[in-house]
Write an enzyme that holds these catalytic residues in place. Structure first.
Site, PDB file in Angstrom:
ATOM      1  N   HIS A   1      39.691 -35.509-101.387  1.00  0.00           N
ATOM      2  CA  HIS A   1      38.916 -35.551-100.147  1.00  0.00           C
ATOM      3  C   HIS A   1      38.878 -34.142 -99.556  1.00  0.00           C
ATOM      4  O   HIS A   1      39.903 -33.464 -99.476  1.00  0.00           O
ATOM      5  CB  HIS A   1      39.562 -36.523 -99.157  1.00  0.00           C
ATOM      6  CG  HIS A   1      38.924 -36.525 -97.801  1.00  0.00           C
ATOM      7  ND1 HIS A   1      39.478 -35.887 -96.714  1.00  0.00           N
ATOM      8  CD2 HIS A   1      37.772 -37.078 -97.371  1.00  0.00           C
ATOM      9  CE1 HIS A   1      38.703 -36.061 -95.657  1.00  0.00           C
ATOM     10  NE2 HIS A   1      37.658 -36.775 -96.034  1.00  0.00           N
TER      11      HIS A   1
ATOM     12  N   HIS B   1      33.851 -27.676 -93.593  1.00  0.00           N
ATOM     13  CA  HIS B   1      34.015 -28.916 -92.849  1.00  0.00           C
ATOM     14  C   HIS B   1      33.247 -28.770 -91.550  1.00  0.00           C
ATOM     15  O   HIS B   1      33.685 -28.070 -90.635  1.00  0.00           O
ATOM     16  CB  HIS B   1      35.498 -29.186 -92.594  1.00  0.00           C
ATOM     17  CG  HIS B   1      35.781 -30.596 -92.203  1.00  0.00           C
ATOM     18  ND1 HIS B   1      36.969 -30.993 -91.615  1.00  0.00           N
ATOM     19  CD2 HIS B   1      35.035 -31.720 -92.308  1.00  0.00           C
ATOM     20  CE1 HIS B   1      36.939 -32.291 -91.386  1.00  0.00           C
ATOM     21  NE2 HIS B   1      35.778 -32.741 -91.803  1.00  0.00           N
TER      22      HIS B   1
END
Length: 539
Positions: free
Chosen positions: A125, A171
């Site tokens: 992830h 991100h």
């Protein structure tokens, strides 16, 4: 006796002694059974390997190689010039690196010809992050490290760069520093099959405009070439097998059309008056009770799939301005159908797909739809990802996903803790190839099309008992600096499922501690004083 030193207050050193571990009675009895005159020859060791270690294919040459290894590792034993093992050498062999719990020689031994949906897959992830989820650097280094550990699913969040003419990986909505997409792609190509030759899946969280999607398609095609598995724009009717996809790269994301529809659904569900959108909820998440006490809520209250979070760049997307070359790259289609979780878990006999749920969504769904999830994962792929508030890159219990057949239980590989150890241990199986075949009860259907119910308690087939004989080696893993003011570090072993006794909110654990005498005297004095005070209060 071996001597070790450690520093105190940066300026002087203290020395303490480590006692040589002595073989326990069980090991001595075992050695006596497979030795003669207190020595174990090649023939003795070969018999031990086949009868006790159950290495039926072990040869005498391998037994000799084991003794030769001990020759190099334990040079201080005078007996080694005789090419045999004594008790100490046998003890060191049993608990050394040369005798691992899972033999590397076993290799890949599961059936690899079934569809991808029949396997648990080693999944990462936010694979590009070097640390926490909010402020760490983005880099290709953690991607390389993950691939070398056997991780088979790499996640990349792709965004326009600052000048809107290229693609970065970062991100979104955080302080993480970006890394160029092309750098990540090149690193994946170079290191994808170092640890395993079985396919690598790249899951893309797409926040791009159509023109940048076209650029991604060009970069991916040029970087991977013939290695890329690209079946075309249509959904697969069935997933291929890992065996048929050896040394292939697979792209998985939402097709552009489905992505646009998901964005429109997000806009209609966000409430501007509340000042907090569902995308905000996905960024920070919500705490939920433990699985046993979880309350099932309406599907509309579930968080959005993290892949549904959108940036302003999506505003210009429309069906007539999509990048067809980008859509053709997608081998595993992702997305959520409209209509809530019931619609999401419907099995289409004509196509297969991937569904993503957060750890919270899975916990809630498993209370009511456990069998539906199992049925879905028999043909389709379910990906589970950490909740948004795990900003420290921690992880969750993977067993919840695995027990429901979820193939891609996505973990922060740069994280830490027991959950990550469980994940790493799981994928040491099957030769460490990153694919572990799911048990038959998760794949079979009954005569009336019934499937396994995860809530059903099955009879125990095997009970594994582990006895800890020794622990050593901390001085190899830690720098010899000042651990505290007076003594070397204290280490102890405990059971995973230990019984706890709580007093004043603290867990009491049994420790076997190595201390120097002055410190131990102080502790004994304190203990006696506490007992006297308790007796006085009682009187």
């Amino acid at each position: 006796m071996s001597k070790q030193t450690y520093r105190v207050c940066f300026c002087f050193r203290r020395r303490f002694k480590l006692a040589i571990s002595e073989a326990p009675p069980e090991i001595k009895d075992l050695f006596d059974q497979y030795s003669e005159n207190d020595i174990m020859t090649v023939d003795h060791l070969h018999r031990f390997l086949t009868e006790v270690q159950k290495e039926e294919k072990a040869t005498k040459e391998e037994a000799q190689a084991t003794i030769d290894h001990c020759l190099r590792e334990l040079k201080h034993l005078n007996i080694f010039h005789r090419k045999v093992l004594n008790l100490e050498a046998f003890f060191k062999y049993l608990f050394g690196d040369i005798n691992p719990p899972i033999l590397p020689s076993i290799g890949v031994h599961h059936d690899m010809s079934a569809p991808l949906s029949h396997y648990f897959i080693y999944t990462g992830h936010n694979s590009y992050l070097t640390g926490n989820q909010l402020s760490s650097d983005c880099s290709d280094v953690p991607i390389i490290q993950a691939l070398h550990r056997g991780v088979r699913v790499i996640e990349l969040d792709i965004w326009p760069n600052s000048t809107k003419d290229d693609v970065d990986v970062l991100h979104g909505g955080t302080l993480t520093t970006p890394v160029e997409l092309i750098k990540c792609l090149k690193s994946i190509k170079e290191h994808a099959f170092v640890a395993s030759e079985y396919p690598v899946v790249i899951t893309l969280e797409d926040h791009l405009t159509p023109d940048l999607q076209a650029k991604v398609a060009q970069l991916v095609t040029q970087t991977f070439g013939d290695v890329l598995f690209s079946p075309g724009s249509e959904c697969l009717k069935d997933f291929p097998s890992p065996e048929s996809l050896k040394k292939r790269i697979i792209i998985s994301t939402k097709p552009p059309q489905e992505y646009l529809e998901a964005k429109d659904a997000v806009k209609s569900e966000n409430d501007p008056k509340s000042g907090k959108t569902q995308v905000d909820e996905e960024a920070w998440g919500q705490e939920v009770p433990d699985l046993k006490g979880a309350n099932v809520v309406d599907d509309k209250q579930d968080e959005l799939d993290e892949e549904d979070s959108n940036g302003e760049e999506d505003n210009d997307k429309s069906p007539q301005h999509l990048a067809p070359e980008y859509k053709r790259l997608i081998a595993i289609h992702a997305g959520k159908p409209k209509g809530g979780l019931v619609e999401c878990l419907k099995v289409d006999p004509d196509k297969v797909r991937r569904l993503s749920l957060s750890e919270q969504q899975l916990e809630k769904a498993s209370e009511t739809y456990g069998k539906e999830i199992v049925r879905f994962t028999q043909r389709n792929i379910l990906r589970v990802y950490p909740k948004g508030i795990r900003v420290d890159s921690s992880n969750y219990n993977p067993m919840i996903g695995w027990s429901h057949g979820a193939q891609m239980v996505a973990f922060n590989m740069q994280g830490y803790g027991r959950s990550l150890w469980v994940m790493q241990g799981m994928f040491r199986a099957n030769g460490g190839c990153g694919y572990v075949k799911k048990p038959d009860f998760l794949l079979k259907t009954g005569p009336h099309n019934e499937v396994f119910d995860p809530k059903y308690k099955l009879p125990v087939k095997t009970t594994l008992k582990v006895k800890v004989y020794m622990g050593e080696g901390w001085y190899y893993d830690f720098k010899h600096t000042h651990f505290d003011a007076y003594s070397p570090p204290d280490f102890y072993a405990r059971n995973y499922y230990r019984k706890r006794k709580k007093k004043k909110g603290r867990t009491l654990r049994t420790r076997k501690i190595q201390r120097n005498q002055p410190k131990e005297d102080a502790l004994n004095h304190r203990k006696q004083a506490t007992q006297q005070q308790h007796q006085a209060n009682t009187n």
